[in-house]
Design an enzyme around this catalytic site. Structure first.
Site: not given
Ligand code: DGL
Length: 282
Positions: A20-21, A199, A53, A83-84, A163, A201
């Site tokens: 993931d990011s 997403c 994102g 990560c979406n 976060e 989060h």
């Molecule tokens: N992990 C990102 C997502 O699921 C969300 C956080 C980001 O913007 O990196 O889209």
């Protein structure tokens, strides 16, 4: 990179690589661990490049390739793109580059669950700006159900709220209400009945989102749906590790291991110490 060679032993004992990011993908990690407690999991959070994102498709693809390469070099048996944004933008490239390593993204799993859940075929997707702009959820949903109507909404502030650990209370409710306003109009006018948390989060804000969305709107959490898809694919490829022992977990981050551990604990729902997180450079 020689993925075929590293997979030759094809061993079920290899870990599942998840990336993931940042820490958000720990919602997917948690769902995987709950569903597949015997599997070894190797999680990589690309905290140095977070957020994905709001970045361009070129940058997200480049970052995703680097993160996936790192996990592949460590010999994972499968890649889960938690990560979406990365799934929405880089999935075809990752599948092509890492074949025959199985790659699973959250978008297809989420789309499938949405189509299964919605009675009216009117579905909303809440995601980051880049995910919404790329239109991957809409395409995936319509590929499964051509008559579906998809309403996408970028909810950038949800990432920052999660976060910070702000998941309840009047401020969170006000932000959720603001973002959901157009969807609630669609619900009134046109029977929108399913909302995809597109997403990593957003599952943290699930209770507030559900409360604001109100009765008659079902929430789809991509963490749970991707865990089911991973279980199925492991079984199909005979890569499932026996469930007799508890699987191990390792965490990697490209920056800020202390913050990763602190915020990650919130996503994981249990304490994660900084010494449990290895700092890596991609
Ligand atoms: N992990 C990102 C997502 O699921 C969300 C956080 C980001 O913007 O990196 O889209």
């Amino acid at each position: 990179m020689n993925i075929s060679r590293s997979l030759q032993c094809g061993h079920a004992e290899r870990p599942i690589g998840i990336f993931d990011s940042g820490v958000g993908g720990l919602t997917v990690f948690k769902a995987l661990r709950a569903r597949l407690p015997g599997e070894h999991l190797l999680y990589l959070g690309d905290t140095a490049r977070l957020p994905y994102g709001t970045k361009s498709a070129e940058s997200v693809t480049r970052y995703a390739l680097r993160a996936a390469s790192h996990l592949a070099e460590r010999g994972v048996k499968m890649l889960v793109i938690a990560c979406n944004t990365a799934s929405a933008i880089a999935m075809p490239v990752l599948v092509r580059e890492f074949a025959p390593l199985p790659v699973i993204g959250v978008v297809e799993a989420g789309a499938e669950a949405a189509v299964r859940t919605s009675q009216s075929g009117h579905i909303a997707v809440l995601a980051t700006e880049s995910t919404v702009l790329g239109g991957a959820y809409e395409r995936a949903i319509k590929a499964l159900c051509p008559g579906a109507r998809v309403f996408s909404q970028a909810c950038s502030l949800f990432v920052a709220l999660a976060e910070e650990g702000w998941i309840h209370g009047p401020l969170v409710e006000a932000v959720v209400r603001e973002y959901l306003h157009p969807l609630l109009e669609e619900k009134k006018r046109d029977g929108l009945d399913c909302l995809v948390l597109g997403c990593t989060h957003f599952p943290l804000l699930k209770e507030t989102i559900a409360q604001v969305a109100g009765a008659g709107v079902m929430l789809v959490d991509s963490g749970e749906t991707v865990a089911r898809a991973v279980e199925k694919l492991l079984a199909e490829q005979r890569l499932t590790l026996g469930q007799s022992t508890r699987g191990g977990a390792r965490f990697l981050a490209t920056d800020g291991v202390e913050r990763f551990a602190r915020v990650g604990s919130l996503f994981l729902g249990e304490r994660l110490a900084a010494q449990d997180v290895e700092r890596v450079d991609l």
